[in-house]
Design a protein around this motif. Structure first.
Motif, PDB file in Angstrom:
ATOM      1  N   ASN A   1      -7.611 -49.062  -6.720  1.00 21.89           N
ATOM      2  CA  ASN A   1      -9.002 -48.610  -6.604  1.00 21.89           C
ATOM      3  C   ASN A   1      -9.015 -47.249  -5.918  1.00 21.89           C
ATOM      4  N   SER A   2      -8.957 -46.207  -6.703  1.00 20.62           N
ATOM      5  CA  SER A   2      -8.827 -44.853  -6.153  1.00 20.62           C
ATOM      6  C   SER A   2     -10.074 -44.431  -5.377  1.00 20.62           C
ATOM      7  N   GLU A   3     -11.246 -44.882  -5.813  1.00 18.98           N
ATOM      8  CA  GLU A   3     -12.482 -44.509  -5.114  1.00 18.98           C
ATOM      9  C   GLU A   3     -12.504 -45.091  -3.708  1.00 18.98           C
ATOM     10  N   LEU A   4     -12.148 -46.372  -3.601  1.00 16.82           N
ATOM     11  CA  LEU A   4     -12.083 -47.015  -2.285  1.00 16.82           C
ATOM     12  C   LEU A   4     -11.011 -46.362  -1.427  1.00 16.82           C
ATOM     13  N   ARG A   5      -9.861 -46.101  -2.021  1.00 13.76           N
ATOM     14  CA  ARG A   5      -8.751 -45.494  -1.282  1.00 13.76           C
ATOM     15  C   ARG A   5      -9.146 -44.129  -0.714  1.00 13.76           C
ATOM     16  N   GLU A   6      -9.729 -43.283  -1.541  1.00 13.70           N
ATOM     17  CA  GLU A   6     -10.084 -41.933  -1.086  1.00 13.70           C
ATOM     18  C   GLU A   6     -11.194 -41.977  -0.038  1.00 13.70           C
ATOM     19  N   ASP A   7     -12.115 -42.928  -0.175  1.00 15.31           N
ATOM     20  CA  ASP A   7     -13.184 -43.075   0.814  1.00 15.31           C
ATOM     21  C   ASP A   7     -12.598 -43.361   2.189  1.00 15.31           C
ATOM     22  N   TYR A   8     -11.660 -44.308   2.248  1.00 15.85           N
ATOM     23  CA  TYR A   8     -11.121 -44.699   3.554  1.00 15.85           C
ATOM     24  C   TYR A   8     -10.090 -43.697   4.082  1.00 15.85           C
ATOM     25  N   LEU A   9      -9.397 -43.028   3.209  1.00 15.23           N
ATOM     26  CA  LEU A   9      -8.518 -41.952   3.684  1.00 15.23           C
ATOM     27  C   LEU A   9      -9.354 -40.841   4.302  1.00 15.23           C
ATOM     28  N   SER A  10     -10.512 -40.572   3.723  1.00 16.12           N
ATOM     29  CA  SER A  10     -11.426 -39.579   4.298  1.00 16.12           C
ATOM     30  C   SER A  10     -11.934 -40.038   5.660  1.00 16.12           C
TER      31      SER A  10
ATOM     32  N   CYS B   1      -3.309 -47.176   8.344  1.00 18.23           N
ATOM     33  CA  CYS B   1      -2.877 -47.662   9.663  1.00 18.23           C
ATOM     34  C   CYS B   1      -2.359 -46.511  10.517  1.00 18.23           C
ATOM     35  N   LEU B   2      -1.671 -45.566   9.895  1.00 19.63           N
ATOM     36  CA  LEU B   2      -1.173 -44.412  10.623  1.00 19.63           C
ATOM     37  C   LEU B   2      -2.331 -43.566  11.149  1.00 19.63           C
ATOM     38  N   ARG B   3      -3.353 -43.365  10.325  1.00 14.35           N
ATOM     39  CA  ARG B   3      -4.509 -42.552  10.718  1.00 14.35           C
ATOM     40  C   ARG B   3      -5.369 -43.233  11.770  1.00 14.35           C
ATOM     41  N   PHE B   4      -5.494 -44.546  11.688  1.00 13.26           N
ATOM     42  CA  PHE B   4      -6.378 -45.262  12.603  1.00 13.26           C
ATOM     43  C   PHE B   4      -5.608 -45.886  13.768  1.00 13.26           C
ATOM     44  N   SER B   5      -5.033 -47.056  13.577  1.00 10.93           N
ATOM     45  CA  SER B   5      -4.491 -47.817  14.709  1.00 10.93           C
ATOM     46  C   SER B   5      -3.285 -47.148  15.351  1.00 10.93           C
ATOM     47  N   ARG B   6      -2.376 -46.592  14.543  1.00 18.80           N
ATOM     48  CA  ARG B   6      -1.193 -45.939  15.126  1.00 18.80           C
ATOM     49  C   ARG B   6      -1.591 -44.706  15.934  1.00 18.80           C
ATOM     50  N   ALA B   7      -2.433 -43.862  15.345  1.00 18.52           N
ATOM     51  CA  ALA B   7      -2.855 -42.640  16.042  1.00 18.52           C
ATOM     52  C   ALA B   7      -3.620 -42.980  17.310  1.00 18.52           C
TER      53      ALA B   7
END
Length: 363
Positions: free
Chosen positions: A326-335, A245-251
């Motif tokens: 789910n680390s794979e999903l998490r890292e994908d979306y953080l990227s 949320c910080l990377r997308f909507s907040r920023a």
């Protein structure tokens, strides 16, 4: 884009009907909001109009907001609402409503004092909204506050901003809000706040009258970042979704506004009022139309795709917990979030920004 996970209607966590059926109606043309500068819709606003994020998530949010406005109007008499504007913030205010959205409600009144959270109309309003939305939508009781429009303006930069929560209330009203009732009082409150930022009280204001506003916007962004860091202490709360949320909507909410200030010559209170009536995505598109570089259209559409994928992710059941395991999903979306903020940073640091104005982001 793939469809988000959906449950059958009626099951716990089921996606509300309004999120299952994309609306095909022709969308509103927003050129009238920029009439003070004689602007017309450019290629970036047109691209946003036609993008799936607008034709689905935004359009369905607008339908639900219309329904909520009708409910609020039916919840009490006109006398109880006199001089009071009720508005929603967060994903409701950004027109990005999903089945996991919180319903954050504020109200603002005329005069010098708020009327408190215990007004007789609040219980009826809340009961009707909950009944309409169902159990999947959470109403945060901390947001059920009423603020005086004059005090919100007068508290800018004072200690009251902190201990009365007026700083957050002011930023949310300006950056991500939608009126539920008394549109005129709501608009007047935004106009009062917009004007208050352009009083001659900054040592730089003679040359850069929008710097005072820039300072407050940057303060808000840093506050969001610090709040995220504080919430990470202890390591037990799900933080991946907060980070997204910080990377997308907040920023987007903060820096789409800052970008407009930097690319608009002689930005003034009328411009701020117009921006406050736009969603963050519309503000981003408007700023890019001001930049007027068609070579950026592809990158803009890629950014919209990334943002849409984030909104779809947020609709998944129990997504906060899923991201933690789910680390794979998490890292994908953080990227993806990093790529989105890289896009915003590229705009803010690009050749299209006046270097004298950009300086004030740092000094």
């Amino acid at each position: 884009m793939g469809a988000s996970s959906r449950n059958r209607k009626g099951e716990k966590g089921a996606t509300p009907e309004f999120l299952l059926n994309p609306i095909k109606n022709e969308l509103v043309v927003y050129t009238g909001l920029f009439a003070n500068r004689g602007e017309i819709m450019g290629i970036f606003l047109e691209a946003l109009q036609g993008h799936i994020v607008t034709t689905t998530v935004v359009a369905m949010s607008e339908t639900l907001l219309t329904e909520l406005r009708q409910l609020v109007e039916q919840s009490s008499s006109a006398d109880e609402f006199r001089g009071i504007a009720i508005y929603v913030v967060g994903s409701f205010g950004r027109k990005e409503i999903g089945p996991n959205s919180d319903l954050d409600i504020y109200s603002v009144s005329q005069g010098d004092s708020g009327v408190g959270s215990g007004n007789s109309f609040f219980p009826t309003v809340i009961a009707n909204l909950k009944s309409h939305l169902g159990g999947d939508f959470v109403i945060d009781p901390k947001c059920l506050q009423n603020f005086s429009r004059n005090k919100l303006a007068q508290s800018i930069g004072t200690s009251r901003d902190d201990y009365e929560n007026s700083f957050t209330a002011r930023m949310l009203l300006l950056l991500e809000s939608q009126a539920l009732i008394n549109e005129n009082d709501y608009s007047l409150s935004i106009d009062t706040l917009a004007s208050s930022y352009f009083l001659n009280r900054s040592f730089r204001s003679n040359h850069f009258p929008s710097v005072f506003l820039l300072d407050d916007l940057e303060r808000y962004w840093k506050t969001l970042c610090v709040n995220y860091e504080i919430s990470s202490y202890g390591g037990t709360r799900p933080l991946a979704l907060k980070s997204l949320c910080l990377r997308f909507s907040r920023a987007l909410t903060v820096f789409s506004t800052i970008l407009n200030i930097l690319v608009t010559k002689d930005f003034n209170e009328t411009d701020l009022f117009s921006l406050a009536r736009l969603t963050p995505l519309q503000r981003l598109a408007k700023a890019m139309d001001q930049i007027n570089d068609a070579s950026l259209l592809g990158k803009f559409e890629e950014a919209l795709d990334l943002y849409h994928s984030f909104l779809l992710l947020k609709q998944r059941p129990d997504i906060a917990q899923v991201l933690e395991v789910n680390s794979e999903l998490r890292e994908d979306y953080l990227s993806r979030g990093d790529r989105f903020t890289d896009f915003l940073f590229g705009l803010l640091s690009g050749i299209h920004i006046d270097s004298k104005m950009r300086k004030h982001l740092f000094l």
